[in-house]
Motif scaffolding. Structure first.
Motif, mmCIF file in Angstrom:
data_model
loop_
_atom_site.group_PDB
_atom_site.id
_atom_site.type_symbol
_atom_site.label_atom_id
_atom_site.label_comp_id
_atom_site.label_asym_id
_atom_site.label_seq_id
_atom_site.Cartn_x
_atom_site.Cartn_y
_atom_site.Cartn_z
ATOM 1 N N LEU A 53 7.274 14.838 -2.956
ATOM 2 C CA LEU A 53 6.952 13.529 -3.530
ATOM 3 C C LEU A 53 8.034 12.499 -3.215
ATOM 4 C CD1 LEU A 53 5.306 11.622 -5.270
ATOM 5 C CD2 LEU A 53 6.368 12.638 -7.298
ATOM 6 N N LEU A 54 9.289 12.898 -3.252
ATOM 7 C CA LEU A 54 10.371 11.959 -2.972
ATOM 8 C C LEU A 54 10.225 11.349 -1.585
ATOM 9 C CD1 LEU A 54 12.992 10.589 -3.745
ATOM 10 C CD2 LEU A 54 14.229 12.614 -2.941
ATOM 11 N N LEU A 55 9.902 12.172 -0.593
ATOM 12 C CA LEU A 55 9.706 11.660 0.765
ATOM 13 C C LEU A 55 8.525 10.700 0.826
ATOM 14 C CD1 LEU A 55 10.329 14.825 2.977
ATOM 15 C CD2 LEU A 55 11.901 12.949 2.456
ATOM 16 N N GLN A 56 7.482 11.002 0.090
ATOM 17 C CA GLN A 56 6.327 10.109 0.072
ATOM 18 C C GLN A 56 6.679 8.770 -0.555
ATOM 19 O OE1 GLN A 56 2.526 11.770 -1.137
ATOM 20 N NE2 GLN A 56 3.299 13.850 -0.869
ATOM 21 N N LEU A 57 7.449 8.787 -1.626
ATOM 22 C CA LEU A 57 7.858 7.529 -2.261
ATOM 23 C C LEU A 57 8.705 6.690 -1.306
ATOM 24 C CD1 LEU A 57 8.807 8.754 -5.858
ATOM 25 C CD2 LEU A 57 6.771 7.476 -5.178
ATOM 26 N N LEU A 58 9.642 7.336 -0.622
ATOM 27 C CA LEU A 58 10.491 6.613 0.327
ATOM 28 C C LEU A 58 9.669 6.047 1.485
ATOM 29 C CD1 LEU A 58 13.578 9.009 0.451
ATOM 30 C CD2 LEU A 58 13.366 6.837 -0.786
ATOM 31 N N PHE A 59 8.663 6.817 1.924
ATOM 32 C CA PHE A 59 7.806 6.335 3.003
ATOM 33 C C PHE A 59 7.030 5.094 2.571
ATOM 34 C CE2 PHE A 59 3.479 6.162 4.725
ATOM 35 C CZ PHE A 59 3.746 5.989 6.067
ATOM 36 N N TRP A 60 6.347 5.181 1.431
ATOM 37 C CA TRP A 60 5.551 4.035 0.983
ATOM 38 C C TRP A 60 6.422 2.814 0.719
ATOM 39 C CZ3 TRP A 60 0.818 4.168 2.185
ATOM 40 C CH2 TRP A 60 0.052 5.325 2.102
ATOM 41 N N TYR A 61 7.644 3.028 0.252
ATOM 42 C CA TYR A 61 8.500 1.894 -0.091
ATOM 43 C C TYR A 61 9.074 1.223 1.153
ATOM 44 C CZ TYR A 61 12.070 -0.811 -2.532
ATOM 45 O OH TYR A 61 12.847 -1.835 -3.018
ATOM 46 N N PHE A 62 9.708 2.026 2.018
ATOM 47 C CA PHE A 62 10.404 1.442 3.165
ATOM 48 C C PHE A 62 9.493 1.198 4.366
ATOM 49 C CE2 PHE A 62 13.915 3.513 0.855
ATOM 50 C CZ PHE A 62 14.768 2.424 0.740
ATOM 51 N N ALA A 63 8.494 2.047 4.571
ATOM 52 C CA ALA A 63 7.654 1.928 5.759
ATOM 53 C C ALA A 63 6.382 1.135 5.518
ATOM 54 C CB ALA A 63 7.287 3.320 6.282
ATOM 55 N N PHE A 64 6.060 0.889 4.255
ATOM 56 C CA PHE A 64 4.827 0.144 3.986
ATOM 57 C C PHE A 64 5.096 -1.153 3.226
ATOM 58 C CE2 PHE A 64 1.073 -0.797 1.329
ATOM 59 C CZ PHE A 64 0.149 -1.011 2.346
ATOM 60 N N PHE A 65 5.509 -1.046 1.981
ATOM 61 C CA PHE A 65 5.618 -2.255 1.160
ATOM 62 C C PHE A 65 6.683 -3.225 1.669
ATOM 63 C CE2 PHE A 65 3.411 0.443 -1.971
ATOM 64 C CZ PHE A 65 2.394 -0.430 -2.321
ATOM 65 N N LEU A 66 7.840 -2.705 2.061
ATOM 66 C CA LEU A 66 8.889 -3.613 2.548
ATOM 67 C C LEU A 66 8.595 -4.142 3.942
ATOM 68 C CD1 LEU A 66 12.224 -2.012 1.294
ATOM 69 C CD2 LEU A 66 10.756 -3.711 0.194
ATOM 70 N N LYS A 67 7.601 -3.599 4.641
ATOM 71 C CA LYS A 67 7.208 -4.076 5.966
ATOM 72 C C LYS A 67 6.047 -5.066 5.907
ATOM 73 C CE LYS A 67 10.183 -1.614 8.256
ATOM 74 N NZ LYS A 67 11.298 -2.265 9.001
ATOM 75 N N LEU A 68 5.589 -5.355 4.706
ATOM 76 C CA LEU A 68 4.510 -6.335 4.561
ATOM 77 C C LEU A 68 5.028 -7.733 4.886
ATOM 78 C CD1 LEU A 68 2.842 -5.044 1.264
ATOM 79 C CD2 LEU A 68 1.857 -4.966 3.558
ATOM 80 N N PRO A 69 4.137 -8.697 5.137
ATOM 81 C CA PRO A 69 4.571 -10.069 5.464
ATOM 82 C C PRO A 69 5.354 -10.719 4.328
ATOM 83 C CG PRO A 69 2.243 -9.740 5.977
ATOM 84 C CD PRO A 69 2.672 -8.552 5.202
ATOM 85 N N GLN A 70 6.099 -11.752 4.691
ATOM 86 C CA GLN A 70 6.811 -12.553 3.703
ATOM 87 C C GLN A 70 5.808 -13.266 2.798
ATOM 88 O OE1 GLN A 70 10.113 -12.777 3.219
ATOM 89 N NE2 GLN A 70 10.651 -11.412 4.938
#
Length: 302
Positions: free
Chosen positions: A124-141
């Motif tokens: 689960l920890l890896l999944q949380l890090l993935f969604w946070y850094f690779a998805f949400f923080l990569k969304l547009p400004q």
């Protein structure tokens, strides 16, 4: 009296209670003596001191000049909010995927299998890090946010709701991660519970002219609940405890705020006691409610 089994049962229980009390007294005396040797004191008076730090995400009024107790209360509310939403959303996902695992449609069934097998086998920890850094923080400004129906907008600052309310990336990451991860385990529980219902029940329901959805909703699923609830309780408890991984992505839950409190005050023992009591109370409450519901749906023999 010596041959009375009831007497020995009561005697055994009383003896066990006495041993637990003696052990607790021994541990407490050992604990207080160690604190005295280290020149430390035990108490919760620090909760009334000014916290001195702000909390980014909160739904109750709080400012940095408030006390540590107020800060921990904010963390508790955030924790309960994540747990409540996570339990509901994971249950919905689990039911949908669990039913899909039994679908006659080849594509639907195999997509459900792939989802379950992938999600369950990634920590689960890896999944949380993935969604946070690779998805949400990569969304547009925010200026180039993704709009939904002209009402919602999604950016790397979170989900903007009508009225100016915003759900921050940390909160969304935690909800998404807990939902998908726990939902995969719940799906297998749902599948097993449905398959435990005798085929005769399916056939009897179809013979009455019920449609497949009606068969599932009115006949099969209510009976499957008797098998589903006990293991489902364990998954609900796992979700509640796994929510403490919020600290890895910076979400201010009770564990994260308690850690900050410990860093400032140095009252590690007291802070740990607060965390233990909090999660223990939440877990026991979840278990109690589900056990009560489980007893209500069980078949009572006359």
């Amino acid at each position: 009296m010596w041959n009375n089994s009831r007497f020995w049962r009561w005697f055994g229980q009383i003896l066990l209670i006495l041993l637990v009390v003696i052990l607790a007294i021994f541990l407490w005396r050992n604990f207080t003596e160690n604190l005295q040797q280290l020149g430390l004191q035990f108490g919760f008076d620090f909760l009334n001191l000014q916290a001195g730090f702000d909390i980014g995400e909160k739904i109750v009024t709080y400012k940095s000049t408030d006390t540590f107790a107020a800060a921990l209360f904010v963390g508790l509310i955030n924790t309960l909010r994540v747990m409540a939403i996570g339990l509901v959303s994971a249950s919905i996902v689990g039911v949908i995927v669990g039913v899909a695992r039994l679908s006659d449609n080849w594509l639907v069934r195999n997509l459900a299998i792939i989802y379950v097998e992938i999600i369950r086998n990634i920590p689960l920890l890896l999944q949380l890090l993935f969604w946070y850094f690779a998805f949400f923080l990569k969304l547009p400004q925010p200026g180039n946010s993704i709009s939904f129906f002209g009402i919602f907008s999604l950016s790397n600052r979170g989900l903007q709701l009508p009225g100016g309310t915003a759900l921050y990336p940390e909160f969304l990451t935690l909800i998404l991660g807990l939902t998908l991860y726990t939902g995969a385990f719940i799906a297998e529980i749902i599948r097993g519970g449905i398959q435990a219902v005798p085929k005769g029940q399916w056939e009897a329901a179809r013979s009455l002219g019920l449609k497949p959805f009606q068969v599932m909703r009115l006949v099969v699923f209510p009976q499957a609940l008797r098998v589903i609830i006990p293991p489902l309780t364990s998954q609900y408890l796992n979700l509640a405890k796994n929510s403490s991984l919020a600290i890895a992505i910076g979400f201010p839950d009770i564990y994260a705020i308690a850690s900050t409190t410990n860093n400032i005050t140095g009252r590690a023992v007291e802070v740990i006691v607060i965390i233990i009591i909090t999660y223990l109370t939440i877990s026991l409450t979840i278990s109690l409610l589900l056990n009560i519901y489980n007893r209500r749906i069980q078949i009572k023999e006359r």
